[in-house]
Motif scaffolding. Structure first.
Motif, PDB file in Angstrom:
ATOM      1  N   VAL A 106      -2.983   4.307  -3.068  1.00 39.44           N
ATOM      2  CA  VAL A 106      -3.052   2.760  -2.667  1.00 39.44           C
ATOM      3  C   VAL A 106      -2.176   2.808  -1.440  1.00 39.44           C
ATOM      4  O   VAL A 106      -2.289   2.037  -0.471  1.00 39.44           O
ATOM      5  CB  VAL A 106      -2.721   1.913  -3.762  1.00 39.44           C
ATOM      6  CG1 VAL A 106      -2.598   0.465  -3.162  1.00 39.44           C
ATOM      7  CG2 VAL A 106      -3.811   1.873  -4.836  1.00 39.44           C
ATOM      8  N   TYR A 107      -0.672   3.304  -1.675  1.00 36.14           N
ATOM      9  CA  TYR A 107       0.403   3.080  -0.582  1.00 36.14           C
ATOM     10  C   TYR A 107       0.231   3.802   0.459  1.00 36.14           C
ATOM     11  O   TYR A 107       0.540   3.662   1.666  1.00 36.14           O
ATOM     12  CB  TYR A 107       1.707   2.641  -1.197  1.00 36.14           C
ATOM     13  CG  TYR A 107       1.673   1.239  -2.182  1.00 36.14           C
ATOM     14  CD1 TYR A 107       1.551   0.200  -1.445  1.00 36.14           C
ATOM     15  CD2 TYR A 107       1.510   1.393  -3.527  1.00 36.14           C
ATOM     16  CE1 TYR A 107       1.504  -1.117  -2.289  1.00 36.14           C
ATOM     17  CE2 TYR A 107       1.514   0.449  -4.266  1.00 36.14           C
ATOM     18  CZ  TYR A 107       1.318  -1.014  -3.675  1.00 36.14           C
ATOM     19  OH  TYR A 107       1.449  -2.022  -4.266  1.00 36.14           O
ATOM     20  N   LYS A 120      -3.998   4.427   1.604  1.00 37.37           N
ATOM     21  CA  LYS A 120      -4.438   3.047   1.719  1.00 37.37           C
ATOM     22  C   LYS A 120      -6.028   3.202   1.285  1.00 37.37           C
ATOM     23  O   LYS A 120      -6.801   2.628   1.693  1.00 37.37           O
ATOM     24  CB  LYS A 120      -4.491   2.926   3.274  1.00 37.37           C
ATOM     25  CG  LYS A 120      -3.215   2.983   4.178  1.00 37.37           C
ATOM     26  CD  LYS A 120      -2.180   1.946   3.916  1.00 37.37           C
ATOM     27  CE  LYS A 120      -1.244   2.086   4.816  1.00 37.37           C
ATOM     28  NZ  LYS A 120       0.016   1.319   4.125  1.00 37.37           N
ATOM     29  N   PRO A 160      -8.092   1.257  -1.360  1.00 39.98           N
ATOM     30  CA  PRO A 160      -7.504   0.163  -2.362  1.00 39.98           C
ATOM     31  C   PRO A 160      -8.363   0.614  -3.628  1.00 39.98           C
ATOM     32  O   PRO A 160      -9.285   1.160  -3.805  1.00 39.98           O
ATOM     33  CB  PRO A 160      -8.493  -0.975  -1.553  1.00 39.98           C
ATOM     34  CG  PRO A 160      -9.335  -0.337  -0.640  1.00 39.98           C
ATOM     35  CD  PRO A 160      -9.083   1.028  -0.116  1.00 39.98           C
ATOM     36  N   MET A 205     -10.376  -1.231  -5.850  1.00 39.48           N
ATOM     37  CA  MET A 205     -11.458  -2.544  -5.675  1.00 39.48           C
ATOM     38  C   MET A 205     -11.606  -3.108  -6.909  1.00 39.48           C
ATOM     39  O   MET A 205     -12.019  -4.185  -6.764  1.00 39.48           O
ATOM     40  CB  MET A 205     -12.907  -1.804  -4.975  1.00 39.48           C
ATOM     41  CG  MET A 205     -12.652  -1.483  -3.727  1.00 39.48           C
ATOM     42  SD  MET A 205     -12.127  -2.364  -2.303  1.00 39.48           S
ATOM     43  CE  MET A 205     -13.269  -3.440  -2.096  1.00 39.48           C
TER      44      MET A 205
END
Lengths: 245, 368
Positions: free
Chosen positions: B241-242, B245, B247, B249
């Motif tokens: 996620v970080y 990137k 996501p 969902m």
């Protein structure tokens, strides 16, 4: 008081009879030597007495419990030390003691005190925090024996406990065995060393799954007119049909 | 219960004291995510391309501009004839050449049809496909702009729509795969080896003679690996996620729950392997050959299962990781609800039941 009784205890694997109708009794506090060549059926007999393996026929009582019906009760009342050195090498001395005390249900508040007592008895207090892997084999074996009786069992089973160490270390090990027997712990020991057989109160000699002789070392030597236990053993084992492995 | 806790503590000691293994177990997910995310990516950034523009008109200039400003391409060379194309490809630096036919804008305006050719270096087919897809997307985009001002006049070229992963980010595809592989590796391989090690060292015999129930011995082996797997799950998700990137969902709750189910299945496999052998080497081999390699090849992590021969597709159905990866793709990337992965969950549950039933039976037989 009898703590082990076996009546016609038999174990068959298919058509092979590993243990063939053995009968004997062991008194409390006795040091009982269980001798036999490799493949004679010692280990199988011992596994049945420890509740690990069910007998095909016959009856056995250990510490007052039937080995076929109550193997779990037996496990709680015995100690066991195997021929393979069986402490955890990556745990410290005190952690091994604590682990086995915990497994055998020694009450939490007693563990610390028993650990100290055990180490003091072995004159081993300075090694409390040593990892077991860095101890010499003789010390590991003495420690393993002390751990096997940390829960004060009625009986301790020793499966070739002194393999691979020098006579001096074996002598020290047997001093521990005598101490335990003096406290009333029955010692059931298998061994290859005939000098050790002399230290036992009574010995049985297994040949081809049967017990061919059972008496005190002195009586056995007299009966076979032999100079030592080695000689007695050789005469009995000569009749063996099975190949030792 | 106290016996069990004492024993679990011992298992943690084994793992934490083996610093090297510990580092591998916790570092591996990080390294894999970074490797897949940045190094072995099929994604393209600033790829060097060439342009052969035989028209040099308003339309071609705009398309080239659009190509140049995109982050994917850098126009490294302008060539002037078709022979040059062959020459620059041989140098190996250029991955793609865009060739505009003569009178491009004029043809587009008057006949509605204009010639454009994309020539890619297909020695690496994956990159070639990616490059042509990106370029097509840019050209389509331009086409849409001019259609807007002068509708229905120009021929609509076939449009490639990239569902769920519009930028064709590689990370979208491999994050579920890395999760499946790492959890399988830690749970199945490490658990089986840990149990078999006790058999090999002879300590198992001592434990079996003790009043400790065999089932507790096995369960307490699984607990630390369950904990490490949970840490790794968190690491992979956070990195995804970080750092990458990607996501999440869908519902993070269901994603974690399905992951825990898969960890459970993998632990069951590890325990099953341990009942089949008493040699550590053999446990490594079984978990490596029978479980890890098929997980990588047949789970859809590297190669899409749909393109495989029917027999391999059929085999892939019995691989737990395939169902897990499929569920993670649905939950994490497509953002679908839990009802859409009902089938996967049912299959994983069924697998867990069968494996555990088999192990328990096998374990009891062994004791006798």
């Amino acid at each position: 008081m009898k703590v082990i009784t076996a009546e016609n205890l038999t174990k068959k694997f298919g058509s092979f009879t590993a243990v063939d109708h053995i009968s004997f009794e062991v008194e409390q506090g006795e040091i009982f030597g269980f001798l036999g060549a490799n493949g004679a059926g010692k280990t199988t007999a011992m596994r049945m007495l420890c509740g690990l393996s069910k007998p095909t026929s016959g009856k056995g009582m250990v510490a007052g419990y039937d080995i076929s019906k109550n193997p779990e009760k037996i496990k709680a009342s015995i100690g066991y030390m195997s021929q393979k050195f069986s402490m955890y090498e990556d745990l410290k001395v005190w952690e091994n003691i604590r682990l086995f005390a915990g497994i055998y249900g020694v009450p939490e508040k007693e563990i610390g005190h028993r650990t100290d007592e055990l180490l003091r008895n072995l004159q081993f207090e300075s090694q409390k925090d040593t990892f077991v892997k860095s101890l010499p084999l003789g010390w590991k074996q003495k420690l393993a024996f002390s751990v096997a009786i940390v829960h004060e069992p009625k009986i301790v089973f020793l499966d070739e406990p002194t393999g691979g160490v020098d006579p001096a270390a074996r002598r020290q090990f047997w001093e521990l065995i005598y101490q335990a027997a003096d406290r009333g712990i029955t010692v059931f020991v298998t061994t290859h060393y005939m000098d050790e057989a002399e230290y036992c109160n009574r010995v049985s000699i297994m040949v081809d799954g049967r017990i061919d002789a059972l008496d005190t070392p002195r009586n056995l030597k007299d009966r076979f007119n032999a100079s030592g236990m080695d000689d007695v053993f050789q005469r009995l084992a000569r009749g063996a049909k099975r190949n030792s492995d | 219960m106290r016996q069990f806790l004492v024993f679990v503590k011992k298992e943690f000691h084994h793992i934490f004291r083996d610093t090297r293994t510990m580092m591998i177990l916790l570092g591996m997910p990080v390294i894999q995510i970074i490797l897949f995310g940045f190094a072995i990516t099929t994604e393209v950034k600033n790829a060097e391309i060439a342009v052969l523009d035989l028209s040099r008109d308003e339309a071609t200039r705009k398309i080239i501009e659009a190509v140049e400003v995109s982050e994917y391409f850098h126009v490294a060379e302008y060539v002037h004839n078709t022979e040059d194309i062959d020459r620059i490809f041989r140098k190996g630096k250029i991955g793609l050449t865009i060739v505009f036919g003569e009178n491009f804008y004029e043809n587009l305006l008057h006949t509605g049809k204009a010639q454009i050719q994309l020539i890619a270096d297909a020695t690496d087919p994956n990159t070639a496909t990616t490059l042509t897809n990106y370029a097509t997307a840019i050209i389509n985009n331009y086409q849409r702009q001019i259609t807007g001002s002068n509708p229905a006049q120009y021929q609509i070229m076939p449009e490639v729509k990239l569902l769920y992963n519009p930028q064709m980010k590689g990370a979208y595809n491999f994050v579920p795969g890395v999760l499946g592989m790492i959890l399988m590796l830690i749970c199945a391989m490490m658990t089986s080896v840990a149990i078999v090690r006790e058999k090999e060292m002879g300590t198992m015999e001592v434990l079996l003679v003790s009043p400790m129930k065999p089932i507790f011995i096995i369960l307490s082996k699984a607990v630390p690996y369950f904990a490490i797997s949970a840490v790794n799950l968190a690491t992979v998700l956070l990195l995804a996620v970080y750092v990458l990137k990607v996501p999440v969902m869908g519902s993070i709750f269901w994603l974690i729950l399905v992951s825990l189910l898969f960890i459970f299945v993998s632990l069951a496999i590890g325990i099953m392997i341990s009942t089949l052998t008493s040699k550590q080497m053999f446990a490594y081999l079984i978990s490596g050959m029978v479980f890890m390699i098929p997980v990588m090849l047949l789970s859809g992590m590297i190669y899409p299962v749909e393109n495989m021969p029917a027999i391999l597709q059929w085999i892939s159905h019995i691989i737990p990781a395939k169902w897990y990866i499929s569920a993670v793709k649905d939950l994490m990337i497509k953002g679908l609800g839990i009802q859409s992965v009902f089938k996967e969950i049912t299959i994983l549950l069924a697998m867990a039941t069968v494996i555990i039933a088999f192990s328990v039976k096998k374990f009891k037989n062994r004791l006798e």
